[in-house]
Design a protein around this motif. Structure first.
Motif, mmCIF file in Angstrom:
data_model
loop_
_atom_site.group_PDB
_atom_site.id
_atom_site.type_symbol
_atom_site.label_atom_id
_atom_site.label_comp_id
_atom_site.label_asym_id
_atom_site.label_seq_id
_atom_site.Cartn_x
_atom_site.Cartn_y
_atom_site.Cartn_z
ATOM 1 N N GLY A 4 35.739 64.437 -17.191
ATOM 2 C CA GLY A 4 36.832 65.337 -17.543
ATOM 3 C C GLY A 4 38.069 65.124 -16.695
ATOM 4 N N LEU A 5 38.285 63.880 -16.237
ATOM 5 C CA LEU A 5 39.416 63.578 -15.367
ATOM 6 C C LEU A 5 40.416 62.679 -16.085
ATOM 7 C CD1 LEU A 5 40.734 63.741 -12.549
ATOM 8 C CD2 LEU A 5 39.433 61.676 -11.936
ATOM 9 N N TYR A 6 41.670 63.110 -16.094
ATOM 10 C CA TYR A 6 42.754 62.363 -16.737
ATOM 11 C C TYR A 6 43.876 62.215 -15.716
ATOM 12 C CZ TYR A 6 39.978 63.825 -20.718
ATOM 13 O OH TYR A 6 38.930 64.047 -21.563
ATOM 14 N N GLN A 7 44.240 60.975 -15.389
ATOM 15 C CA GLN A 7 45.173 60.752 -14.285
ATOM 16 C C GLN A 7 46.047 59.533 -14.520
ATOM 17 O OE1 GLN A 7 43.500 59.331 -10.461
ATOM 18 N NE2 GLN A 7 44.589 61.031 -9.491
ATOM 19 N N VAL A 8 47.270 59.608 -14.036
ATOM 20 C CA VAL A 8 48.170 58.461 -14.056
ATOM 21 C C VAL A 8 48.862 58.395 -12.704
ATOM 22 C CG1 VAL A 8 50.152 59.744 -14.984
ATOM 23 C CG2 VAL A 8 49.990 57.269 -15.334
ATOM 24 N N SER A 9 49.073 57.175 -12.204
ATOM 25 C CA SER A 9 49.737 57.004 -10.916
ATOM 26 C C SER A 9 50.554 55.720 -10.922
ATOM 27 C CB SER A 9 48.704 56.962 -9.779
ATOM 28 O OG SER A 9 47.835 55.851 -9.926
ATOM 29 N N PHE A 10 51.577 55.690 -10.063
ATOM 30 C CA PHE A 10 52.397 54.483 -9.936
ATOM 31 C C PHE A 10 53.218 54.544 -8.651
ATOM 32 C CE2 PHE A 10 54.672 57.523 -12.656
ATOM 33 C CZ PHE A 10 55.901 57.651 -12.015
ATOM 34 N N HIS A 11 53.741 53.392 -8.250
ATOM 35 C CA HIS A 11 54.616 53.294 -7.081
ATOM 36 C C HIS A 11 56.053 53.142 -7.577
ATOM 37 C CE1 HIS A 11 55.837 52.256 -2.964
ATOM 38 N NE2 HIS A 11 56.601 51.320 -3.510
ATOM 39 N N PHE A 12 56.995 53.847 -6.943
ATOM 40 C CA PHE A 12 58.410 53.715 -7.326
ATOM 41 C C PHE A 12 59.228 53.254 -6.118
ATOM 42 C CE2 PHE A 12 57.574 58.113 -6.158
ATOM 43 C CZ PHE A 12 58.619 58.451 -5.306
ATOM 44 N N LYS A 13 60.200 52.375 -6.382
ATOM 45 C CA LYS A 13 61.000 51.773 -5.317
ATOM 46 C C LYS A 13 61.886 52.805 -4.625
ATOM 47 C CE LYS A 13 64.139 47.881 -4.448
ATOM 48 N NZ LYS A 13 64.872 46.752 -5.081
ATOM 49 N N ASN A 14 62.456 53.721 -5.389
ATOM 50 C CA ASN A 14 63.291 54.798 -4.859
ATOM 51 C C ASN A 14 63.445 55.869 -5.942
ATOM 52 O OD1 ASN A 14 65.497 53.894 -6.627
ATOM 53 N ND2 ASN A 14 65.797 52.245 -5.129
ATOM 54 N N HIS A 15 64.127 56.971 -5.612
ATOM 55 C CA HIS A 15 64.206 58.069 -6.583
ATOM 56 C C HIS A 15 65.064 57.710 -7.799
ATOM 57 C CE1 HIS A 15 67.834 59.109 -4.054
ATOM 58 N NE2 HIS A 15 68.342 59.345 -5.242
ATOM 59 N N LYS A 16 65.968 56.732 -7.644
ATOM 60 C CA LYS A 16 66.759 56.294 -8.799
ATOM 61 C C LYS A 16 65.875 55.570 -9.816
ATOM 62 C CE LYS A 16 71.160 55.950 -6.326
ATOM 63 N NZ LYS A 16 72.270 55.061 -5.904
ATOM 64 N N VAL A 17 64.927 54.796 -9.314
ATOM 65 C CA VAL A 17 63.974 54.118 -10.197
ATOM 66 C C VAL A 17 63.069 55.147 -10.862
ATOM 67 C CG1 VAL A 17 61.961 52.588 -10.241
ATOM 68 C CG2 VAL A 17 63.997 51.927 -8.958
ATOM 69 N N PHE A 18 62.679 56.161 -10.103
ATOM 70 C CA PHE A 18 61.855 57.228 -10.672
ATOM 71 C C PHE A 18 62.600 57.911 -11.820
ATOM 72 C CE2 PHE A 18 59.930 61.403 -11.008
ATOM 73 C CZ PHE A 18 58.573 61.154 -10.821
ATOM 74 N N LYS A 19 63.897 58.106 -11.629
ATOM 75 C CA LYS A 19 64.716 58.708 -12.680
ATOM 76 C C LYS A 19 64.723 57.839 -13.935
ATOM 77 C CE LYS A 19 69.495 60.026 -13.732
ATOM 78 N NZ LYS A 19 70.862 60.196 -13.194
ATOM 79 N N LYS A 20 64.841 56.519 -13.752
ATOM 80 C CA LYS A 20 64.817 55.605 -14.900
ATOM 81 C C LYS A 20 63.487 55.690 -15.644
ATOM 82 C CE LYS A 20 68.021 52.148 -13.015
ATOM 83 N NZ LYS A 20 68.148 50.742 -12.533
ATOM 84 N N ALA A 21 62.407 55.831 -14.867
ATOM 85 C CA ALA A 21 61.085 55.942 -15.482
ATOM 86 C C ALA A 21 60.983 57.208 -16.320
ATOM 87 C CB ALA A 21 59.999 55.924 -14.404
ATOM 88 N N LEU A 22 61.522 58.310 -15.804
ATOM 89 C CA LEU A 22 61.485 59.572 -16.553
ATOM 90 C C LEU A 22 62.349 59.500 -17.803
ATOM 91 C CD1 LEU A 22 61.499 62.475 -13.926
ATOM 92 C CD2 LEU A 22 59.584 61.395 -15.094
ATOM 93 N N LEU A 23 63.487 58.830 -17.698
ATOM 94 C CA LEU A 23 64.344 58.657 -18.875
ATOM 95 C C LEU A 23 63.621 57.848 -19.948
ATOM 96 C CD1 LEU A 23 67.804 57.963 -17.202
ATOM 97 C CD2 LEU A 23 67.229 59.905 -18.655
ATOM 98 N N GLN A 24 62.906 56.818 -19.515
ATOM 99 C CA GLN A 24 62.148 56.009 -20.453
ATOM 100 C C GLN A 24 61.043 56.835 -21.099
ATOM 101 O OE1 GLN A 24 62.870 53.002 -21.363
ATOM 102 N NE2 GLN A 24 61.066 52.561 -22.612
#
Length: 217
Positions: A91-111
């Motif tokens: 019953g475990l559902y998980q996603v994880s990743f490494h981001f270079k900086n918060h600007k890259v994280f923002k791009k990921a969220l936009l995508q």
């Protein structure tokens, strides 16, 4: 009469099992000295699975979120080590990743927003040399849930609000000792001097509890 009494005992035991079988939603953010970070989001339905209450699981769209996120962010420049886990037995559902900086994280969220989840906030977090901030998305969560007609998250089960049985936890690990925490009364420093935790329930968030925070280190 004896059969009826046995039924009542079994029924009450089942209710007790359900009421103690909370859904766990955990967000974990680890910040490194170079302002990069690791992000993970996990949904733990293990308690429901172990008690045989599979009928109360969320929709397939929610359970498929690890793969949805993986497909959205895996090709974003600056996003690496993307991992998606969907363990139906545990019953475990998980996603994880490494981001270079918060600007890259923002791009990921936009995508990700462009693919499916339009309510995702592009400016979700900001990482500085000695400060981390995360936006309060509680109002957006509330708006999304209230838009859903007959949402099970707004219903009661055996007199208990379903939203009160969904625990929401955010863990923030900083690169240095935490000096101060602001903008969230529920945010506390853990026994580890570099970790801040925020614990609430979905009911708390629907009633106005903040999911945002500012951490100085």
């Amino acid at each position: 009469m004896r059969l009826f009494s046995s039924f009542c005992i079994a029924f009450l035991a089942l209710v007790a099992l359900f009421l103690t079988s909370c859904i766990e939603l955990e967000e974990r953010i680890k910040i490194y000295p170079d302002k990069s970070g690791d992000y993970s989001l996990s949904l733990d339905l293990g308690a429901l699975t172990q008690t045989g209450m599979d009928a109360f699981k969320p929709s397939e769209d929610i359970l498929n979120f690890p793969k949805t996120v993986e497909n959205a962010v895996k090709d974003v420049s600056g996003i690496t080590d993307v991992k998606a886990v969907s363990d139906t037995k545990k019953g475990l559902y998980q996603v994880s990743f490494h981001f270079k900086n918060h600007k890259v994280f923002k791009k990921a969220l936009l995508q990700l927003a462009g693919m499916k989840y339009g309510f995702v906030v592009p400016k979700y977090m900001k990482v500085g040399k000695h400060k981390f901030s995360k936006k309060n998305i509680g109002p957006l969560i509330t708006k999304q849930i209230n838009k859903q007609e007959d949402s099970p998250l707004l219903q009661d089960f055996m007199g208990v609000e379903v939203s009160s049985m969904i625990n929401v936890k955010t863990i923030i690990e900083t690169p240095h000792e935490v000096k101060g925490v602001k903008k969230n009364a529920r945010a506390v420093k853990s026994d580890d001097p570099e970790i801040v935790e925020i614990k609430s329930t979905l009911k708390d968030i629907l009633n106005g509890a903040s999911t945002g925070v500012v951490v100085r280190y």
